[in-house]
Design a protein around this motif. Sequence first.
Motif, PDB file in Angstrom:
ATOM      1  N   VAL A  37      71.816 -22.583 -65.756  1.00 20.49           N
ATOM      2  CA  VAL A  37      72.164 -22.084 -64.427  1.00 20.49           C
ATOM      3  C   VAL A  37      73.129 -23.030 -63.717  1.00 20.49           C
ATOM      4  CG1 VAL A  37      70.057 -20.735 -64.124  1.00 20.49           C
ATOM      5  CG2 VAL A  37      70.084 -23.146 -63.419  1.00 20.49           C
ATOM      6  N   THR A  38      73.525 -24.082 -64.412  1.00 25.42           N
ATOM      7  CA  THR A  38      74.486 -25.045 -63.894  1.00 25.42           C
ATOM      8  C   THR A  38      75.156 -25.722 -65.080  1.00 25.42           C
ATOM      9  OG1 THR A  38      74.762 -26.842 -62.274  1.00 25.42           O
ATOM     10  CG2 THR A  38      72.831 -26.958 -63.713  1.00 25.42           C
ATOM     11  N   ASN A  39      76.145 -26.555 -64.841  1.00 31.34           N
ATOM     12  CA  ASN A  39      76.875 -27.227 -65.918  1.00 31.34           C
ATOM     13  C   ASN A  39      75.913 -28.037 -66.786  1.00 31.34           C
ATOM     14  OD1 ASN A  39      78.545 -28.740 -67.558  1.00 31.34           O
ATOM     15  ND2 ASN A  39      79.653 -29.740 -65.891  1.00 31.34           N
ATOM     16  N   PRO A  40      75.799 -27.727 -68.100  1.00 28.43           N
ATOM     17  CA  PRO A  40      74.831 -28.445 -68.931  1.00 28.43           C
ATOM     18  C   PRO A  40      75.193 -29.897 -69.207  1.00 28.43           C
ATOM     19  CG  PRO A  40      76.169 -26.978 -70.275  1.00 28.43           C
ATOM     20  CD  PRO A  40      76.502 -26.667 -68.849  1.00 28.43           C
ATOM     21  N   ARG A  41      76.430 -30.277 -68.940  1.00 29.65           N
ATOM     22  CA  ARG A  41      76.872 -31.644 -69.249  1.00 29.65           C
ATOM     23  C   ARG A  41      77.300 -32.415 -68.006  1.00 29.65           C
ATOM     24  NH1 ARG A  41      76.775 -31.916 -74.644  1.00 29.65           N
ATOM     25  NH2 ARG A  41      76.969 -29.956 -75.797  1.00 29.65           N
ATOM     26  N   GLY A  42      76.843 -32.001 -66.843  1.00 28.66           N
ATOM     27  CA  GLY A  42      77.198 -32.691 -65.606  1.00 28.66           C
ATOM     28  C   GLY A  42      76.064 -32.623 -64.596  1.00 28.66           C
ATOM     29  N   TRP A  43      76.316 -33.244 -63.446  1.00 36.47           N
ATOM     30  CA  TRP A  43      75.301 -33.304 -62.398  1.00 36.47           C
ATOM     31  C   TRP A  43      75.544 -32.297 -61.272  1.00 36.47           C
ATOM     32  CZ3 TRP A  43      71.073 -35.581 -63.791  1.00 36.47           C
ATOM     33  CH2 TRP A  43      71.075 -36.759 -64.538  1.00 36.47           C
ATOM     34  N   THR A  67      67.507 -27.020 -68.536  1.00 35.89           N
ATOM     35  CA  THR A  67      68.125 -28.002 -67.641  1.00 35.89           C
ATOM     36  C   THR A  67      69.273 -28.722 -68.357  1.00 35.89           C
ATOM     37  OG1 THR A  67      66.518 -29.678 -68.313  1.00 35.89           O
ATOM     38  CG2 THR A  67      66.007 -28.420 -66.316  1.00 35.89           C
ATOM     39  N   PRO A  68      70.194 -29.340 -67.596  1.00 33.12           N
ATOM     40  CA  PRO A  68      71.303 -30.081 -68.202  1.00 33.12           C
ATOM     41  C   PRO A  68      70.836 -31.245 -69.078  1.00 33.12           C
ATOM     42  CG  PRO A  68      71.779 -29.603 -65.907  1.00 33.12           C
ATOM     43  CD  PRO A  68      70.341 -29.214 -66.136  1.00 33.12           C
ATOM     44  N   TYR A  69      71.691 -31.615 -70.017  1.00 33.43           N
ATOM     45  CA  TYR A  69      71.347 -32.638 -71.005  1.00 33.43           C
ATOM     46  C   TYR A  69      71.230 -34.046 -70.412  1.00 33.43           C
ATOM     47  CZ  TYR A  69      72.796 -28.911 -74.208  1.00 33.43           C
ATOM     48  OH  TYR A  69      72.924 -27.723 -74.873  1.00 33.43           O
ATOM     49  N   LEU A  70      71.857 -34.295 -69.266  1.00 37.22           N
ATOM     50  CA  LEU A  70      71.849 -35.636 -68.684  1.00 37.22           C
ATOM     51  C   LEU A  70      70.500 -36.022 -68.075  1.00 37.22           C
ATOM     52  CD1 LEU A  70      75.322 -35.687 -66.852  1.00 37.22           C
ATOM     53  CD2 LEU A  70      74.733 -36.718 -69.053  1.00 37.22           C
ATOM     54  N   VAL A  71      69.652 -35.033 -67.813  1.00 32.93           N
ATOM     55  CA  VAL A  71      68.363 -35.298 -67.164  1.00 32.93           C
ATOM     56  C   VAL A  71      67.530 -36.255 -68.013  1.00 32.93           C
ATOM     57  CG1 VAL A  71      66.150 -34.250 -66.553  1.00 32.93           C
ATOM     58  CG2 VAL A  71      68.287 -33.141 -65.867  1.00 32.93           C
ATOM     59  N   ASN A  72      67.007 -37.307 -67.382  1.00 31.10           N
ATOM     60  CA  ASN A  72      66.124 -38.260 -68.061  1.00 31.10           C
ATOM     61  C   ASN A  72      65.150 -38.864 -67.053  1.00 31.10           C
ATOM     62  OD1 ASN A  72      64.817 -40.068 -69.674  1.00 31.10           O
ATOM     63  ND2 ASN A  72      66.566 -41.458 -69.927  1.00 31.10           N
ATOM     64  N   MET A  73      63.942 -38.314 -67.022  1.00 30.02           N
ATOM     65  CA  MET A  73      62.929 -38.804 -66.090  1.00 30.02           C
ATOM     66  C   MET A  73      62.323 -40.140 -66.536  1.00 30.02           C
ATOM     67  SD  MET A  73      62.813 -36.847 -63.468  1.00 30.02           S
ATOM     68  CE  MET A  73      61.297 -37.456 -62.738  1.00 30.02           C
ATOM     69  N   GLY A  74      62.684 -40.616 -67.720  1.00 30.41           N
ATOM     70  CA  GLY A  74      62.191 -41.914 -68.179  1.00 30.41           C
ATOM     71  C   GLY A  74      63.180 -43.039 -67.940  1.00 30.41           C
ATOM     72  N   ARG A  89      64.500 -30.123 -59.755  1.00 28.73           N
ATOM     73  CA  ARG A  89      64.089 -29.324 -58.591  1.00 28.73           C
ATOM     74  C   ARG A  89      65.009 -28.112 -58.417  1.00 28.73           C
ATOM     75  NH1 ARG A  89      63.627 -33.163 -54.810  1.00 28.73           N
ATOM     76  NH2 ARG A  89      61.343 -33.186 -54.821  1.00 28.73           N
ATOM     77  N   HIS A  90      66.311 -28.340 -58.561  1.00 30.91           N
ATOM     78  CA  HIS A  90      67.287 -27.258 -58.433  1.00 30.91           C
ATOM     79  C   HIS A  90      67.065 -26.191 -59.508  1.00 30.91           C
ATOM     80  CE1 HIS A  90      71.234 -25.380 -57.701  1.00 30.91           C
ATOM     81  NE2 HIS A  90      71.353 -25.326 -59.011  1.00 30.91           N
ATOM     82  N   ASN A  91      66.864 -26.615 -60.762  1.00 32.05           N
ATOM     83  CA  ASN A  91      66.668 -25.667 -61.851  1.00 32.05           C
ATOM     84  C   ASN A  91      65.369 -24.885 -61.704  1.00 32.05           C
ATOM     85  OD1 ASN A  91      68.535 -25.991 -64.703  1.00 32.05           O
ATOM     86  ND2 ASN A  91      68.909 -27.429 -63.040  1.00 32.05           N
ATOM     87  N   LEU A  92      64.340 -25.529 -61.183  1.00 30.91           N
ATOM     88  CA  LEU A  92      63.086 -24.816 -60.928  1.00 30.91           C
ATOM     89  C   LEU A  92      63.277 -23.762 -59.840  1.00 30.91           C
ATOM     90  CD1 LEU A  92      60.556 -27.776 -61.137  1.00 30.91           C
ATOM     91  CD2 LEU A  92      60.562 -25.762 -62.627  1.00 30.91           C
ATOM     92  N   ARG A  93      64.019 -24.112 -58.796  1.00 32.74           N
ATOM     93  CA  ARG A  93      64.290 -23.135 -57.729  1.00 32.74           C
ATOM     94  C   ARG A  93      65.110 -21.976 -58.268  1.00 32.74           C
ATOM     95  NH1 ARG A  93      68.555 -22.362 -54.478  1.00 32.74           N
ATOM     96  NH2 ARG A  93      69.454 -24.446 -54.742  1.00 32.74           N
TER      97      ARG A  93
END
Length: 279
Positions: A37-43, A67-74, A89-93
Motif C-alpha cells: 500500500v506504499t513504496n516497498p523500498r522506501g519510507w 509492509t515495506p522491506y526497510l521495516v526493522n523493529m529489532g 502503524r500506517h500499514n495497519l491503518r
Amino acid sequence: MTVTTLIGGHALVAGGLATGGLRYAAEIEAEIIQVFVTNPRGWALAEGKPSEDAALRESGVPVFVHTPYLVNMGSPSADTLEKSILTIRHNLRRGVEVGALGVVVHTGSAVSQSRDDALRQLHEQLLPLLEEIPDDGPDLLLEPMAGQGQMLCATVQDLGPYLEALEHHPKANVCLDTCHAYAAGHDLAAPGGVAAMLEALHEVAPGRLKLIHANDSKDVCGSKKDRHENIGAGHIGTEAFAELMRHPVAAGVPLCIETPGKADKHRDDILLLKKLRDG
C-alpha cells in the motif's frame, strides 16, 4: 469437513490498488492477493484513494498487505526504529481501510545489539502497536526470515521467544515463507520434512499460522539465502507443497506466491499449486 486452501499471489497495482490489483488477480487466476500500500523500498507513506479502497473491500477477494522491506523493529538505530513504528502503524491503518485480513511484517534483525535487547525493544515498541488494532482489524503477521546476519526469527522455533516478547498477543500471528524456512534449515524436501516443520510451528505458535508465502528455493537447505524460485523449479520441489496443503496445521491457510517472473509465470505457479491442491 474439508477446508479449501485459497491460492493467489502478490498483485501488481499499476492503475490503482483495486483497479490494477484485481485486474492482475484475474490475469493470474488468483483467489487471494497480497499488495503493497506504499513504496516497498522506501519510507514514504502513501495515502489511499477512498474509491479504490472501497472497491477492494467490496470485491470479495481476500486481501493481505505486506509492509515495506526497510521495516526493522529489532534495529538499534533510533531513526530506523521510529520510521518502522510509523510504517507499521500506517500499514495497519491502510489494512483496515482496504479490509485486509492481515498485514505481513518481517521479524527483523538485532543488527549490532544483543538478541535479548532486541526482544525487550519489541516488547516496549511493537506490543503497543498490537494494542491499537481494532478487534475487527487485520492481524499483524510475523514473517521469519532466511537466517542471514542477526535475524531474530529464522527457524519456526525462533518464534517462541518472539511471541513471548509480545505476550502472545491475539493479533500477533504468523506468515510462513517456505523459501525462508528451507534456507533457515527446515528440510522441506526430505521425507517428513514438511510435517516436522509444521509440528514444530504448532508447538510454539498453535493456531497462529494465517498465511503461507509459497516459494521454491534457488539454493540448498540451510543456505541462509533468500532467493525465491518458481514452484517445482527449485530445491524444495512440488511434493512439499502438496504435503503442506494436506497437513492439518496448514489446513485452510491461504497460499500466496512471491515467485520470479511476470504474469505468465505467476499464473503457471498458481495453476500448479491448484493442481496439487485438487489432485
